[in-house]
Design an enzyme around this catalytic site. Structure first.
Site, PDB file in Angstrom:
ATOM      1  N   LYS A  23       0.855  -1.139  -0.054  1.00  0.00           N
ATOM      2  CA  LYS A  23      -0.055  -0.163  -0.017  1.00  0.00           C
ATOM      3  C   LYS A  23       0.921   1.257   0.044  1.00  0.00           C
ATOM      4  CE  LYS A  23      -2.064   2.513   3.744  1.00  0.00           C
ATOM      5  NZ  LYS A  23      -1.139   3.143   4.264  1.00  0.00           N
ATOM      6  N   ASN A  24       1.985   0.924   0.742  1.00  0.00           N
ATOM      7  CA  ASN A  24       2.804   2.385   0.908  1.00  0.00           C
ATOM      8  C   ASN A  24       3.778   2.571  -0.251  1.00  0.00           C
ATOM      9  OD1 ASN A  24       1.256   3.048   3.171  1.00  0.00           O
ATOM     10  ND2 ASN A  24       2.847   2.267   4.463  1.00  0.00           N
ATOM     11  N   ARG A  99      -2.442  10.415   2.783  1.00  0.00           N
ATOM     12  CA  ARG A  99      -1.287  11.313   2.777  1.00  0.00           C
ATOM     13  C   ARG A  99      -0.939  11.576   1.360  1.00  0.00           C
ATOM     14  NH1 ARG A  99       0.238  13.708   7.185  1.00  0.00           N
ATOM     15  NH2 ARG A  99       2.249  13.187   6.651  1.00  0.00           N
ATOM     16  N   ASP A 123      -4.004   8.320   8.921  1.00  0.00           N
ATOM     17  CA  ASP A 123      -4.562   7.925  10.138  1.00  0.00           C
ATOM     18  C   ASP A 123      -4.131   8.787  11.344  1.00  0.00           C
ATOM     19  OD1 ASP A 123      -5.430   5.026   9.733  1.00  0.00           O
ATOM     20  OD2 ASP A 123      -3.487   4.621   9.254  1.00  0.00           O
ATOM     21  N   ASP A 310       4.796   0.228  11.870  1.00  0.00           N
ATOM     22  CA  ASP A 310       3.773  -0.365  11.362  1.00  0.00           C
ATOM     23  C   ASP A 310       3.538  -1.982  11.803  1.00  0.00           C
ATOM     24  OD1 ASP A 310       2.688   1.796   9.679  1.00  0.00           O
ATOM     25  OD2 ASP A 310       4.488   1.549   8.540  1.00  0.00           O
ATOM     26  N   VAL A 332       8.431   6.635  16.454  1.00  0.00           N
ATOM     27  CA  VAL A 332       8.024   7.314  15.004  1.00  0.00           C
ATOM     28  C   VAL A 332       7.117   8.130  15.343  1.00  0.00           C
ATOM     29  CG1 VAL A 332       7.807   6.916  12.697  1.00  0.00           C
ATOM     30  CG2 VAL A 332       9.225   5.235  13.834  1.00  0.00           C
TER      31      VAL A 332
HETATM   32  N1  EPU Z   1       7.272  14.506  10.151  1.00  0.00           N
HETATM   33  C1  EPU Z   1       7.196  15.865  10.437  1.00  0.00           C
HETATM   34  N2  EPU Z   1       7.321  16.527   9.396  1.00  0.00           N
HETATM   35  C2  EPU Z   1       6.945  16.436   8.086  1.00  0.00           C
HETATM   36  C3  EPU Z   1       6.632  14.834   7.786  1.00  0.00           C
HETATM   37  C4  EPU Z   1       6.963  13.999   9.009  1.00  0.00           C
HETATM   38  O1  EPU Z   1       7.563  16.191  11.451  1.00  0.00           O
HETATM   39  O2  EPU Z   1       6.809  17.140   7.251  1.00  0.00           O
HETATM   40  C5  EPU Z   1       7.471  13.450  11.257  1.00  0.00           C
HETATM   41  C6  EPU Z   1       5.934  12.739  11.352  1.00  0.00           C
HETATM   42  O3  EPU Z   1       5.261  13.434  12.250  1.00  0.00           O
HETATM   43  C7  EPU Z   1       6.510  11.269  11.892  1.00  0.00           C
HETATM   44  C8  EPU Z   1       7.967  11.283  11.461  1.00  0.00           C
HETATM   45  O4  EPU Z   1       8.085  12.282  10.799  1.00  0.00           O
HETATM   46  O5  EPU Z   1       6.591  11.670  13.357  1.00  0.00           O
HETATM   47  C9  EPU Z   1       7.942  10.056  10.418  1.00  0.00           C
HETATM   48  O6  EPU Z   1       6.744  10.247   9.398  1.00  0.00           O
HETATM   49  P1  EPU Z   1       6.963  10.102   7.935  1.00  0.00           P
HETATM   50  O7  EPU Z   1       6.955  11.412   7.203  1.00  0.00           O
HETATM   51  O8  EPU Z   1       8.138   9.185   7.688  1.00  0.00           O
HETATM   52  O9  EPU Z   1       5.722   9.234   7.575  1.00  0.00           O
HETATM   53  P2  EPU Z   1       4.735   9.283   6.265  1.00  0.00           P
HETATM   54  O10 EPU Z   1       5.497   9.574   4.956  1.00  0.00           O
HETATM   55  O11 EPU Z   1       3.631  10.278   6.750  1.00  0.00           O
HETATM   56  C10 EPU Z   1       4.741   6.686   5.886  1.00  0.00           C
HETATM   57  C11 EPU Z   1       3.731   5.614   5.779  1.00  0.00           C
HETATM   58  C12 EPU Z   1       3.130   5.191   7.107  1.00  0.00           C
HETATM   59  C13 EPU Z   1       4.459   4.811   7.686  1.00  0.00           C
HETATM   60  C14 EPU Z   1       5.491   5.948   7.942  1.00  0.00           C
HETATM   61  C15 EPU Z   1       6.876   5.384   8.604  1.00  0.00           C
HETATM   62  C16 EPU Z   1       2.602   6.060   3.610  1.00  0.00           C
HETATM   63  C17 EPU Z   1       1.384   6.510   3.041  1.00  0.00           C
HETATM   64  N3  EPU Z   1       2.555   6.095   4.993  1.00  0.00           N
HETATM   65  O12 EPU Z   1       4.203   7.863   6.443  1.00  0.00           O
HETATM   66  O13 EPU Z   1       2.547   4.123   7.178  1.00  0.00           O
HETATM   67  O14 EPU Z   1       4.245   4.350   9.154  1.00  0.00           O
HETATM   68  O15 EPU Z   1       6.011   6.220   6.819  1.00  0.00           O
HETATM   69  O16 EPU Z   1       7.399   4.392   7.808  1.00  0.00           O
HETATM   70  O17 EPU Z   1       3.389   5.866   3.133  1.00  0.00           O
HETATM   71  C18 EPU Z   1       0.549   2.961   7.784  1.00  0.00           C
HETATM   72  O18 EPU Z   1       0.701   2.456   6.414  1.00  0.00           O
HETATM   73  O19 EPU Z   1      -0.244   2.648   8.676  1.00  0.00           O
HETATM   74  C19 EPU Z   1       1.335   4.056   7.821  1.00  0.00           C
HETATM   75  C20 EPU Z   1       0.801   5.071   8.937  1.00  0.00           C
END
Ligand code: EPU
Length: 444
Positions: A23-24, A99, A123, A310, A332
């Site tokens: 999915k991601n 996202r 989420d 995750d 995280v």
């Molecule tokens: N963060 C910031 N500022 C930003 C971006 C991120 O402070 O501009 C912080 C977030 O708040 C968090 C940390 O950085 O504390 C990590 O966030 P990240 O950006 O890595 O997460 P994401 O890209 O929003 C993706 C997956 C998540 C997965 C995370 C970490 C997708 C759509 N989502 O999220 O998946 O947990 O990377 O591997 O790819 C899930 O599938 O259930 C899920 C939440």
């Protein structure tokens, strides 16, 4: 009325599960396709809500999208034809759904010189800011204005920049990769995420003609090119689903073999389960696990190659059935234990703490949401009514329900439909008595 899943435990779960692409990764590949001057084809796509949401957004921007659900070895194939993109605005009706809109800003700036994307969703597992994305896009020459509805951006020509992420964010790394490929000049990205799904995207962009180098120490170097072409890619297996089904076998005292996700993507999950007493049979195409008994352990979530966030909720569900006291420390996300009270309602003995019970420095000092849990294993679980707070927490409920006595009714399952490929079918194939029903909408 709303959808609910009704689960009746049926003893140890045994059998085979075939996972599809993750999915991601799939949604990011669909966004990358916007950058080509010819169509791209993404195969082995999972049948999940996030794909429907993302393809609908692409269609709203003017892309042609074809979905071929042929049941062959390649799974569902999605073809994206970006040649007719003529709209710079992702409609407001997509606000809060996932996202992905923020990742579309760079590609839209390249294609139409401006972008509007509604506020990102996903989420509810912490504040999930987008400041890293905004800072990176600004450094590459985008003018950004955040409104109450979303983010507006403009750029005449984006350029390379030296960007250092304060934390290795998956999404922000993807924003930089997607934007830098067609920007003028060189982008150096430090502090990048190196999750397998990020590397998979970088390789896809390279296949499209991007000049991307992966260096040690979380550095990517991207030299912008004038154009990219479409590419074809078969997605790699979803490591979150794979782990979750392996746990389904373990938590019920059964044995599940997962096909379609390589050992390499599961290495930390396997070593952690190994340390708890699980046994494995691994070959080139599948991983199976079972255990006579499992002992408690302490785990902290981390960026790759650490124990991924995750995997956290299925692991906590498993801890409830292990011998002894286990600890889970989430590093995280700020608020990823919202599913725990429902497990306790089922009889689990889990205590939550807002002190870090692990070695990694907390990024959320002063937060009043819990970052650690201590689980007393072995407490019998009882089926009851539970409501899903987020996608991964929801799967933990199904796992707990499978190991409980009596019926569990799970509402809020739209979260699960957004991210799991045919879960009811998969659980039934493992022997679980699970069905989707309609129930009156629970009062909040
Ligand atoms: N963060 C910031 N500022 C930003 C971006 C991120 O402070 O501009 C912080 C977030 O708040 C968090 C940390 O950085 O504390 C990590 O966030 P990240 O950006 O890595 O997460 P994401 O890209 O929003 C993706 C997956 C998540 C997965 C995370 C970490 C997708 C759509 N989502 O999220 O998946 O947990 O990377 O591997 O790819 C899930 O599938 O259930 C899920 C939440």
């Amino acid at each position: 009325m709303t959808d609910a899943w009704v689960v009746n435990p049926a003893g140890p779960l045994r059998g085979d599960v075939h996972v599809r692409g993750s999915k991601n990764a799939v949604t990011k590949h669909l966004v990358a396709a916007m950058l080509g001057r010819t169509p791209s084809v993404i195969s082995n796509s999972p049948e999940v809500g996030d794909v429907s949401i993302t393809t609908s957004m692409l269609e709203a921007l003017g892309c042609g999208v074809e979905i071929d659900t042929g049941d062959g070895a390649e799974g569902t194939s999605v073809t994206v034809d970006p040649t007719s993109i003529d709209n710079s605005r992702v409609p407001l009706r997509f606000s809060g759904l996932n996202r992905i809109p923020i990742l579309m800003v760079g590609p839209l700036l390249h294609r139409v010189g401006e972008a509007f994307v509604p506020l990102v969703g996903g989420d509810d597992i912490g504040s999930r800011p987008i400041d890293f994305h905004v800072d990176a896009l600004s450094k590459m020459g985008a003018e950004i204005n955040i409104t109450s509805e979303g983010l507006e951006a403009k750029a005449t020509r984006l350029h390379g920049a030296h960007i250092t992420l304060p934390y290795p964010s998956v999404g922000a790394t993807e924003t930089v990769l997607l934007t830098a490929t067609l920007a003028e000049g060189r982008t150096v990205l430090d502090g990048a995420a190196t999750e397998p799904e990020v590397v998979e995207l970088a390789l896809f962009l390279q296949r499209m003609g991007a000049r991307i180098e992966m260096r040690p120490n979380r550095r990517f170097i991207i030299d912008g090119v004038d154009e990219l072409t479409g590419a074809v890619h078969k997605l790699k297996g979803d490591r979150i689903e794979a782990f979750s089904y392996l746990v389904a076998g373990l938590i019920t005292g059964g044995e599940v073999r997962v096909h379609g996700c390589s050992q390499e993507r599961l290495v930390t999950a396997i070593s952690t389960l190994h340390g708890m007493g699980a046994r494995f049979d691994i070959n080139d195409t599948s991983v199976a696990t079972w255990a006579d008994s499992l002992t408690a352990t302490a785990v902290e979530t981390d960026t790759h190659p650490g124990f991924m966030t995750d995997w956290q909720s299925p692991m906590v569900a498993l801890f409830t059935q292990c011998e002894g006291l286990s600890v889970m420390y989430e590093t995280v996300y700020e608020n990823r234990f919202t599913y725990v009270p429902a497990l306790n309602k089922m009889g689990a003995q889990i205590e939550m703490y807002n002190t870090p019970l692990g070695s990694i420095d907390s990024r959320f000092v002063g937060s009043d949401t819990p970052c650690s849990v201590v689980v007393r294993g072995g407490a019998p679980l009882q089926g009851t009514d539970v409501h899903v707070p987020d996608i991964r927490g929801g799967f933990a409920y199904v796992l707990a329900a499978a190991a409980a006595e009596g019926t569990t009714t799970i509402t809020g399952t739209h979260h699960l439909d957004r991210g799991y490929n045919r879960p009811i079918e998969n659980f039934r194939a493992l022997g679980l008595d699970i069905e989707r029903v309609s129930v009156p909408t629970p009062a909040d």
